[in-house]
Write an enzyme that holds these catalytic residues in place. Structure first.
Site, PDB file in Angstrom:
ATOM      1  CB  ALA A  65      -0.872  -0.025   1.240  1.00  0.00           C
ATOM      2  CD  GLU A 131       1.692  -5.359   5.753  1.00  0.00           C
ATOM      3  OE1 GLU A 131       2.460  -6.289   6.089  1.00  0.00           O
ATOM      4  OE2 GLU A 131       0.960  -5.413   4.741  1.00  0.00           O
TER       5      GLU A 131
END
Ligand code: CAA
Length: 257
Positions: A65, A131
């Site tokens: 992302a 992440e």
């Protein structure tokens, strides 16, 4: 529709979507997300398309992302917008999707590949859920789809350490269906998609739906669902044609009815 961050092409009955944001290693910002979802939906609705290939560049399928886009989000905004929730519309595509992965498939990139039905990887591919290194956790399915694909041990390892796994480890773990030399990646993915698209579309779609069901319900219900789908295919011309072609020792000519 014209797109800025993806390239959309067709090759016979195969729809091809190429993520094309090279300066950011195909980081998945809102525009990439909206365009990718729109392209997949258009192919899903197009009777002339039987399978879809999603790919990126040689260096990156997608490096996740877009960190710069989400950096300033606060909790209320993230929750209020159901940030990343839209991606489930891509995952809901009903026709088979092949992810052709070369280079980095990290974070949302790995999660996007896992939304597809088959991952074909170049020997250069690297998968990971980094992440944790950003102070967050996967938000596009990484803790769920990765765990179902590779099991708890490896999913924990990847999600908790943020390390990357190479193509060979990804294939050994069950994340990837096939590893091929980088130079053969797109051709392999296209040929695989063409093969799928040559079969009867209703049976292809039902096969996808039935396999996906196995993730969501107990075995007894999954088996019942599979049988009901199997029974329903006897209402199609393509079942008549496919079985007649076998007995007549000729190639089946499916018409997707
Ligand atoms: N978001 C935004 N920009 C990104 C990006 C990302 N995920 N990944 C790379 N970029 C940008 C870089 O900022 C850089 O831009 P500038 O030239 O403007 O600085 C450009 O792409 C090239 O990247 P690098 O210079 O870093 O290239 P590299 O070859 O040195 O490193 C890399 C490659 C290891 C993939 C590195 O770019 C990297 O670690 N990227 C981030 C990976 C990551 O953490 N992904 C998870 C994102 S969070 C997420 O996905 C949440 C979720 O669950 C959905």
């Amino acid at each position: 529709m014209s797109y800025e961050t993806i390239i959309v092409e067709t090759d016979g009955r195969v729809g091809l979507i190429t993520l094309n944001r090279p300066k950011a290693l195909n980081a998945l910002n809102s525009q990439v997300m909206e365009e990718t979802i729109a392209a997949a939906k258009a192919f899903d609705e197009d009777d002339e398309i039987g399978a879809i290939v999603l790919t990126g560049s040689e260096k990156a399928f997608a490096a996740g992302a877009d960190i710069k886009e989400m950096q300033a989000l606060n909790y209320v905004e993230a929750y209020g917008r159901d940030f990343f929730g839209q991606w489930e519309r891509f995952a809901a595509t009903r026709k088979p999707m092949i992810a052709a992965v070369s280079g980095y498939a990290l974070g949302g990139g790995c999660e996007l590949a896992m939304m597809c039905d088959i991952i074909v990887a170049a020997d250069t591919a690297k998968f990971g859920q980094p992440e944790i290194t950003l102070g967050v956790i996967p938000g596009m399915g990484g803790t769920q789809r990765l765990t179902r694909a590779v099991g708890k041990a490896k999913a924990m390892d990847l999600c908790l350490t943020g390390r990357m796994m190479d193509a060979e480890e990804a294939e050994r773990s069950g994340l990837v269906a096939r590893v091929v030399p980088a130079a053969e990646l797109i051709a392999t993915a296209r040929e695989t998609a063409k093969k799928i698209a040559s079969f009867s579309l209703p049976s292809v779609m039902m096969a996808k739906e039935a396999v996906n069901r196995s993730y969501e319900q107990p075995l007894s219900e999954g088996l019942r669902f599979e049988r009901r789908m199997f029974h329903s295919l006897f209402a199609t011309d393509d079942q008549t044609e496919g079985m007649a072609a076998f007995t007549e020792k000729r190639e089946a000519q499916f018409n997707n009815r």
